[in-house]
Design a protein around this motif. Structure first.
Motif, PDB file in Angstrom:
ATOM      1  N   VAL A  76     -28.360 -18.172  42.808  1.00 48.79           N
ATOM      2  CA  VAL A  76     -27.960 -16.781  42.599  1.00 48.79           C
ATOM      3  C   VAL A  76     -27.847 -16.563  41.090  1.00 48.79           C
ATOM      4  N   ASN A  77     -28.414 -15.484  40.612  1.00 49.78           N
ATOM      5  CA  ASN A  77     -28.454 -15.161  39.183  1.00 49.78           C
ATOM      6  C   ASN A  77     -27.112 -15.412  38.495  1.00 49.78           C
ATOM      7  N   PHE A  78     -27.122 -16.247  37.469  1.00 51.37           N
ATOM      8  CA  PHE A  78     -25.888 -16.602  36.765  1.00 51.37           C
ATOM      9  C   PHE A  78     -25.269 -15.419  36.029  1.00 51.37           C
ATOM     10  N   ALA A  79     -26.064 -14.387  35.751  1.00 49.48           N
ATOM     11  CA  ALA A  79     -25.557 -13.241  34.997  1.00 49.48           C
ATOM     12  C   ALA A  79     -24.594 -12.390  35.814  1.00 49.48           C
ATOM     13  N   GLN A  80     -24.636 -12.546  37.127  1.00 45.35           N
ATOM     14  CA  GLN A  80     -23.744 -11.763  37.980  1.00 45.35           C
ATOM     15  C   GLN A  80     -22.320 -12.306  37.899  1.00 45.35           C
ATOM     16  N   VAL A  81     -21.343 -11.410  37.796  1.00 44.67           N
ATOM     17  CA  VAL A  81     -19.956 -11.847  37.792  1.00 44.67           C
ATOM     18  C   VAL A  81     -19.633 -12.461  39.154  1.00 44.67           C
ATOM     19  N   GLY A  82     -19.009 -13.624  39.134  1.00 48.09           N
ATOM     20  CA  GLY A  82     -18.677 -14.300  40.383  1.00 48.09           C
ATOM     21  C   GLY A  82     -19.873 -14.933  41.060  1.00 48.09           C
ATOM     22  N   SER A  83     -20.968 -15.166  40.312  1.00 47.43           N
ATOM     23  CA  SER A  83     -22.158 -15.794  40.898  1.00 47.43           C
ATOM     24  C   SER A  83     -21.778 -17.082  41.619  1.00 47.43           C
ATOM     25  N   PHE A  84     -22.191 -17.195  42.871  1.00 44.83           N
ATOM     26  CA  PHE A  84     -21.846 -18.380  43.654  1.00 44.83           C
ATOM     27  C   PHE A  84     -22.407 -19.638  43.016  1.00 44.83           C
ATOM     28  N   SER A  85     -23.597 -19.553  42.438  1.00 49.00           N
ATOM     29  CA  SER A  85     -24.294 -20.749  41.965  1.00 49.00           C
ATOM     30  C   SER A  85     -23.847 -21.239  40.594  1.00 49.00           C
ATOM     31  N   ALA A  86     -23.289 -20.356  39.773  1.00 50.41           N
ATOM     32  CA  ALA A  86     -23.066 -20.670  38.357  1.00 50.41           C
ATOM     33  C   ALA A  86     -22.275 -21.950  38.142  1.00 50.41           C
ATOM     34  N   GLU A  87     -21.209 -22.136  38.912  1.00 45.44           N
ATOM     35  CA  GLU A  87     -20.345 -23.301  38.718  1.00 45.44           C
ATOM     36  C   GLU A  87     -21.082 -24.613  38.953  1.00 45.44           C
TER      37      GLU A  87
ATOM     38  N   LEU B 201     -25.671 -28.250  51.267  1.00 48.85           N
ATOM     39  CA  LEU B 201     -27.007 -28.151  50.687  1.00 48.85           C
ATOM     40  C   LEU B 201     -27.942 -27.611  51.763  1.00 48.85           C
ATOM     41  N   VAL B 202     -28.743 -26.619  51.412  1.00 52.13           N
ATOM     42  CA  VAL B 202     -29.659 -25.992  52.356  1.00 52.13           C
ATOM     43  C   VAL B 202     -31.091 -26.271  51.927  1.00 52.13           C
ATOM     44  N   CYS B 203     -31.891 -26.707  52.881  1.00 54.88           N
ATOM     45  CA  CYS B 203     -33.321 -26.920  52.623  1.00 54.88           C
ATOM     46  C   CYS B 203     -34.104 -26.530  53.863  1.00 54.88           C
TER      47      CYS B 203
ATOM     48  N   MET C 181     -37.978 -25.889  47.988  1.00 53.19           N
ATOM     49  CA  MET C 181     -36.784 -25.687  47.163  1.00 53.19           C
ATOM     50  C   MET C 181     -35.528 -26.000  47.974  1.00 53.19           C
ATOM     51  N   VAL C 182     -34.408 -26.159  47.245  1.00 54.28           N
ATOM     52  CA  VAL C 182     -33.104 -26.337  47.886  1.00 54.28           C
ATOM     53  C   VAL C 182     -32.116 -25.370  47.247  1.00 54.28           C
ATOM     54  N   THR C 183     -31.014 -25.122  47.944  1.00 60.36           N
ATOM     55  CA  THR C 183     -29.956 -24.290  47.380  1.00 60.36           C
ATOM     56  C   THR C 183     -28.616 -24.719  47.949  1.00 60.36           C
ATOM     57  N   LEU C 184     -27.556 -24.343  47.282  1.00 65.05           N
ATOM     58  CA  LEU C 184     -26.198 -24.589  47.770  1.00 65.05           C
ATOM     59  C   LEU C 184     -25.654 -23.291  48.348  1.00 65.05           C
ATOM     60  N   ALA C 185     -24.889 -23.403  49.430  1.00 59.18           N
ATOM     61  CA  ALA C 185     -24.355 -22.215  50.090  1.00 59.18           C
ATOM     62  C   ALA C 185     -23.084 -22.580  50.845  1.00 59.18           C
ATOM     63  N   PRO C 186     -22.198 -21.601  51.104  1.00 59.22           N
ATOM     64  CA  PRO C 186     -21.038 -21.894  51.953  1.00 59.22           C
ATOM     65  C   PRO C 186     -21.501 -22.157  53.384  1.00 59.22           C
ATOM     66  N   ARG C 187     -20.845 -23.094  54.054  1.00 52.52           N
ATOM     67  CA  ARG C 187     -21.291 -23.487  55.394  1.00 52.52           C
ATOM     68  C   ARG C 187     -21.330 -22.313  56.357  1.00 52.52           C
ATOM     69  N   TRP C 188     -20.326 -21.415  56.302  1.00 53.99           N
ATOM     70  CA  TRP C 188     -20.278 -20.298  57.260  1.00 53.99           C
ATOM     71  C   TRP C 188     -21.519 -19.416  57.160  1.00 53.99           C
ATOM     72  N   LEU C 189     -22.007 -19.179  55.921  1.00 50.03           N
ATOM     73  CA  LEU C 189     -23.176 -18.322  55.741  1.00 50.03           C
ATOM     74  C   LEU C 189     -24.445 -19.049  56.165  1.00 50.03           C
ATOM     75  N   ALA C 190     -24.598 -20.291  55.729  1.00 44.59           N
ATOM     76  CA  ALA C 190     -25.794 -21.061  56.091  1.00 44.59           C
ATOM     77  C   ALA C 190     -25.894 -21.236  57.603  1.00 44.59           C
ATOM     78  N   SER C 191     -24.755 -21.431  58.270  1.00 47.15           N
ATOM     79  CA  SER C 191     -24.759 -21.596  59.732  1.00 47.15           C
ATOM     80  C   SER C 191     -25.268 -20.333  60.422  1.00 47.15           C
ATOM     81  N   GLU C 192     -24.886 -19.168  59.899  1.00 45.11           N
ATOM     82  CA  GLU C 192     -25.369 -17.912  60.480  1.00 45.11           C
ATOM     83  C   GLU C 192     -26.881 -17.779  60.336  1.00 45.11           C
TER      84      GLU C 192
END
Length: 313
Positions: free
Chosen positions: A212-223, A186-188, A253-264
């Motif tokens: 991330v927009n749910f309409a995008q195929v493979g959207s990270f956030s949709a799940e 979780l990123v804040c 706001m908050v968002t979910l992200a993979p740790r490797w990206l958030a760490s960068e």
């Protein structure tokens, strides 16, 4: 009654391959990929009337229209779509055995096309480019970040040969390998006033979310936002996680992200990373392709290469 039984008992005439012109299958494959008679003729080095004649013979061979006019091109029928995978696999098996038809990475100038969904493109595109250049310096690699919901169509007709994303296709016409798993955090904002309380689902859902927009195929956030309850908290939809985290760093706001990206991004943005303990916090990264390409030696080589290198991806 005995006459009826006698008629029904008659054996069916055995189908013989020699009764069919198998050269027509290469025309079928080309027309399916091009979805246009003129372009198919160009790719085959044939005249347009010759390809049209071959298509007419194919229609008789399979007892189906196979292709119908659609705009300036043509569109395959359901039967044609069913035939495409098996026909393409059969042609590839034969092609693999012809003299000089093998794939030699060191000398091949074959083009290979991959689509990579965000944010995996940031992580994987340079690594894939470098590892392919090392082992196959003449291969033409085409990489693009996928925002196109038509990816299944592109894979089926080889416009794109591989798709890398967090999305697992629920369709047995597609094959996939798991390359790795990512931890989700979780990123804040580092100045978020409720950082200490964001450790359970109830508090998490009360926050305002960037996704991330749910309409995008493979959207990270949709799940993660599949429930009605969670959807009500969304106030910002971005095209990618980089934009979402940038907004989060300046707001509550908050968002979910993979740790490797958030760490960068911690080095550039005013953000804090918090562990996710109230739900599944891992996501698998899938390498996906259409089954019709399964026997293609160039495909097999790249799949093997990426699987061998996946510990460093």
């Amino acid at each position: 009654m005995s006459e009826i039984i006698s008629e029904q008992a008659q054996p069916c005439e055995e189908v013989q391959l020699r009764d069919f012109d198998l050269n027509l299958l290469t025309v079928f494959d080309a027309v399916m990929q091009a979805q246009n008679i003129t372009r198919a003729a160009e790719s085959l080095g044939m005249s347009q009337p010759a390809v049209s004649n071959a298509v007419a013979r194919l229609k008789m061979m399979f007892n189906d229209e196979l292709f119908v006019r659609y705009g300036r091109g043509i569109q395959p029928t359901v039967r044609a779509r069913q035939l495409f995978g098996p026909v393409r696999q059969a042609l590839q098996l034969v092609l693999n055995e012809l003299p000089g038809a093998g794939f030699e990475p060191a000398t091949s100038d074959r083009m290979l096309s991959l689509s990579i969904s965000s944010p995996l493109d940031i992580r994987l595109a340079p690594k894939i480019y470098n590892v392919v250049a090392e082992h196959a310096p003449n291969v033409q690699l085409r990489l693009n970040s996928c925002l196109d919901n038509n990816i299944e169509h592109q894979l089926r007709y080889q416009d794109v040969e591989f798709f890398i994303s967090y999305k697992e296709f629920d369709n047995n016409a597609f094959c996939s390998d798991v390359l790795f798993q990512d931890e989700v955090v979780l990123v804040c904002s580092s100045s978020h006033p409720r950082t200490r309380s964001l450790n359970n689902r109830e508090m998490y859902l009360k926050e305002c979310h960037a996704v991330v927009n749910f309409a995008q195929v493979g959207s990270f956030s949709a799940e993660f936002y599949s429930t009605t309850e969670a959807r009500r908290t969304i106030v910002y939809q971005a095209n990618d996680l980089s934009s979402a985290m940038n907004i989060v760093s300046q707001t509550e706001m908050v968002t979910l992200a993979p740790r490797w990206l958030a760490s960068e991004y911690m080095q550039m943005l005013n953000i804090t990373l918090l562990p996710v303990t109230w739900m599944e916090n891992t996501m698998k990264c899938y390498l996906t392709w259409h089954k019709s390409a399964d026997k293609d030696r160039a495909h097999q080589w790249l799949r093997t290469l990426l699987n061998h290198c996946k510990s460093s991806l």
